[in-house]
Design a protein around this motif. Structure first.
Motif, PDB file in Angstrom:
ATOM      1  N   GLU A  34     -30.141  61.356 137.141  1.00  0.00           N
ATOM      2  CA  GLU A  34     -30.228  60.286 136.163  1.00  0.00           C
ATOM      3  C   GLU A  34     -30.214  60.844 134.739  1.00  0.00           C
ATOM      4  O   GLU A  34     -29.576  60.284 133.835  1.00  0.00           O
ATOM      5  CB  GLU A  34     -31.488  59.461 136.382  1.00  0.00           C
ATOM      6  CG  GLU A  34     -31.604  58.270 135.453  1.00  0.00           C
ATOM      7  CD  GLU A  34     -32.843  57.438 135.696  1.00  0.00           C
ATOM      8  OE1 GLU A  34     -32.882  56.299 135.209  1.00  0.00           O
ATOM      9  OE2 GLU A  34     -33.777  57.934 136.363  1.00  0.00           O
ATOM     10  N   MET A  35     -30.893  61.969 134.525  1.00  0.00           N
ATOM     11  CA  MET A  35     -30.928  62.576 133.194  1.00  0.00           C
ATOM     12  C   MET A  35     -29.539  63.028 132.764  1.00  0.00           C
ATOM     13  O   MET A  35     -29.138  62.834 131.611  1.00  0.00           O
ATOM     14  CB  MET A  35     -31.909  63.746 133.189  1.00  0.00           C
ATOM     15  CG  MET A  35     -33.356  63.346 133.380  1.00  0.00           C
ATOM     16  SD  MET A  35     -34.477  64.760 133.467  1.00  0.00           S
ATOM     17  CE  MET A  35     -34.478  65.280 131.758  1.00  0.00           C
ATOM     18  N   VAL A  36     -28.785  63.626 133.685  1.00  0.00           N
ATOM     19  CA  VAL A  36     -27.428  64.056 133.353  1.00  0.00           C
ATOM     20  C   VAL A  36     -26.532  62.842 133.133  1.00  0.00           C
ATOM     21  O   VAL A  36     -25.727  62.811 132.195  1.00  0.00           O
ATOM     22  CB  VAL A  36     -26.866  64.967 134.463  1.00  0.00           C
ATOM     23  CG1 VAL A  36     -25.385  65.270 134.217  1.00  0.00           C
ATOM     24  CG2 VAL A  36     -27.660  66.269 134.535  1.00  0.00           C
ATOM     25  N   ALA A  37     -26.674  61.823 133.976  1.00  0.00           N
ATOM     26  CA  ALA A  37     -25.849  60.621 133.859  1.00  0.00           C
ATOM     27  C   ALA A  37     -26.062  59.925 132.521  1.00  0.00           C
ATOM     28  O   ALA A  37     -25.127  59.350 131.951  1.00  0.00           O
ATOM     29  CB  ALA A  37     -26.157  59.669 135.005  1.00  0.00           C
ATOM     30  N   ASN A  38     -27.289  59.986 132.006  1.00  0.00           N
ATOM     31  CA  ASN A  38     -27.618  59.324 130.739  1.00  0.00           C
ATOM     32  C   ASN A  38     -27.533  60.252 129.540  1.00  0.00           C
ATOM     33  O   ASN A  38     -28.022  59.914 128.450  1.00  0.00           O
ATOM     34  CB  ASN A  38     -29.025  58.718 130.825  1.00  0.00           C
ATOM     35  CG  ASN A  38     -29.088  57.569 131.810  1.00  0.00           C
ATOM     36  OD1 ASN A  38     -28.128  56.825 131.957  1.00  0.00           O
ATOM     37  ND2 ASN A  38     -30.208  57.420 132.496  1.00  0.00           N
ATOM     38  N   ASP A  39     -26.959  61.448 129.725  1.00  0.00           N
ATOM     39  CA  ASP A  39     -26.778  62.428 128.646  1.00  0.00           C
ATOM     40  C   ASP A  39     -28.095  62.930 128.067  1.00  0.00           C
ATOM     41  O   ASP A  39     -28.137  63.418 126.928  1.00  0.00           O
ATOM     42  CB  ASP A  39     -25.923  61.848 127.508  1.00  0.00           C
ATOM     43  CG  ASP A  39     -24.470  61.678 127.922  1.00  0.00           C
ATOM     44  OD1 ASP A  39     -24.002  62.488 128.746  1.00  0.00           O
ATOM     45  OD2 ASP A  39     -23.804  60.752 127.437  1.00  0.00           O
ATOM     46  N   ALA A  40     -29.189  62.811 128.830  1.00  0.00           N
ATOM     47  CA  ALA A  40     -30.442  63.419 128.394  1.00  0.00           C
ATOM     48  C   ALA A  40     -30.364  64.929 128.540  1.00  0.00           C
ATOM     49  O   ALA A  40     -31.053  65.662 127.824  1.00  0.00           O
ATOM     50  CB  ALA A  40     -31.610  62.869 129.205  1.00  0.00           C
ATOM     51  N   LYS A  41     -29.529  65.414 129.478  1.00  0.00           N
ATOM     52  CA  LYS A  41     -29.296  66.838 129.670  1.00  0.00           C
ATOM     53  C   LYS A  41     -27.804  67.059 129.897  1.00  0.00           C
ATOM     54  O   LYS A  41     -27.176  66.302 130.656  1.00  0.00           O
ATOM     55  CB  LYS A  41     -30.071  67.363 130.881  1.00  0.00           C
ATOM     56  CG  LYS A  41     -31.571  67.449 130.670  1.00  0.00           C
ATOM     57  CD  LYS A  41     -32.284  67.878 131.948  1.00  0.00           C
ATOM     58  CE  LYS A  41     -31.990  69.312 132.336  1.00  0.00           C
ATOM     59  NZ  LYS A  41     -32.538  70.292 131.362  1.00  0.00           N
TER      60      LYS A  41
END
Length: 406
Positions: A34-41
């Motif tokens: 989810e973090m990668v999908a939302n550009d958090a990482k």
């Protein structure tokens, strides 16, 4: 019958434990996706696992990755860098979660790391920082990981307790009278004054290094929530005003600029809630008000310094000094050095002052871990001068480091 019941209970506990562990792993994996999908990482690493454990979960990993439209890469040969302890990944497999060309970026980094000289401390640190950026870690996070996994230290890790800004005057007695009697600052020495809880200014006569006519290349901001009162007061005292007080709605800050007897610009300023100031405002929220003898107060201080190469200075403040960026206004970057002491780096093309190779300002930080700092500086800060307890930073600013017991 009793033995059979006990055996069944044991099997149930074991199966439940395995099921709970699997759920825990999949839940963590979903968070990373989810973090990668939302550009958090930009890229995420699921924590290292045994190869067999990864095999058992890979189908579930792929289903979760498909749900979030991210990609997976199985890394069975994760390289060792200064960012993580070798024991963390040795003999383990890592599931990497990414989108776009981040895998190519990782492989380029891995190749460069493998071909680098492991004895080159500067190169090893740079490669570790490069990987940290790929993982989406902030500078403070990368610094913390480097401190844990290598001999890297920054100045902030030695507990900076005070910031002192040193200013230079043709008539130092006149300047002392101004800060003591006109502005009402509390004296902490014959020519030093407290601005806020742990931010100070110290006044000096001109000398062989700081001579008459030397450019200031600095300004001092006094943070207060009594701008209107201070403006009325300094006008009453006939203090020269360079920029008048014009409060406005919706801005980042309000303030006015006065001029002290030596020609230094004094910015009386109040920052306001704004997307660029949110962290800064949080840091200032608990700052105590330090009263002056004129019944007005301050709660923080920013020493503005003026630069040609702002990026070079940012890297120095973040990677060598280890200070936290609390406000980024594009052409100004504000770093917290002590609880209420700040340095503001300013692009000289837009600031009130210009860059100068020689400048009538020096900056000092007092630390609590002086012995540990001395040992580290002797080994790794070859540019540090023990005779003057000073470091010449980029763009020829002098920085002093002393213990709080001095």
């Amino acid at each position: 019958m009793q033995k059979s019941t006990n055996w069944l209970l044991l099997v149930f506990i074991v199966l439940s434990s395995c099921s709970n562990e699997e759920n825990r792993v999949l839940t963590a994996f979903e968070v990373y996706c989810e973090m990668v999908a939302n550009d958090a990482k930009p890229m995420a690493l699921h924590y290292p696992m045994e190869a067999g454990a990864i095999d058992e979960l890979w189908n579930e990993f792929e289903q979760v990755a498909e749900k979030y439209q991210v990609q997976l890469y199985r890394e069975d040969d994760f390289p060792v860098s200064n960012l993580f302890p070798a024991a963390l990944t040795e003999g383990k497999t890592v599931a990497m979660i990414y989108r776009g060309n981040r895998l190519d970026q990782y492989k380029q980094w891995k190749n460069d790391l493998r071909s680098a000289d492991s004895n080159d401390r500067e190169e090893s640190e740079a490669l570790a920082r490069r990987f940290g950026r790929l993982m989406g870690y902030g500078i403070q996070g990368i610094n913390e990981l480097l401190r844990k996994s290598s001999d890297y230290r920054d100045l902030a890790s030695f507990n900076v307790e005070q910031q002192i800004t040193h200013l230079y005057y043709n008539d130092v007695d006149e300047a002392v009278d101004f800060y003591s009697n006109t502005l009402g600052f509390a004296k902490t020495g014959s020519s030093s004054f407290q601005v806020s809880k742990d931010a100070f200014i110290e006044l000096h006569a001109l000398n062989d290094i700081h001579v008459k006519g030397e450019p200031k290349s600095t300004a001092i901001a006094f943070l207060t929530d009594q701008l209107a009162e201070w403006y009325t007061y300094v006008q009453h005292k006939n203090v020269p005003i360079k920029y008048t007080y014009k409060p406005k709605e919706g801005g980042l800050h309000d303030g006015f600029v006065a001029i002290d007897p030596g020609g230094y610009l004094l910015e009386f300023e109040q920052f306001k809630q704004h997307p660029e100031n949110e962290l800064f405002m949080a840091e200032l929220s608990q700052a105590p008000r330090i009263a002056t003898s004129v019944d007005l107060s301050f709660y923080g201080s920013i020493t503005w310094t003026y630069h040609k190469n702002l990026l070079l200075m940012q890297n120095f403040y973040e990677e060598v000094l280890g200070y936290q960026l609390v406000a980024d206004q594009g052409w100004t970057k504000i770093y917290q050095t002590s609880a209420t002491g700040f340095i503001g780096l300013v692009d000289e093309r837009r600031g009130m002052e210009d860059y100068a190779d020689t400048k009538a300002v020096e900056i000092e930080w007092k630390i609590s871990d002086e012995v540990l700092f001395d040992a580290y500086a002797e080994k790794f800060w070859q540019q540090y001068d023990y005779g003057t307890n000073s470091l010449m930073g980029p763009e020829k600013y002098f920085y002093h480091v002393n213990g709080t017991n001095l």
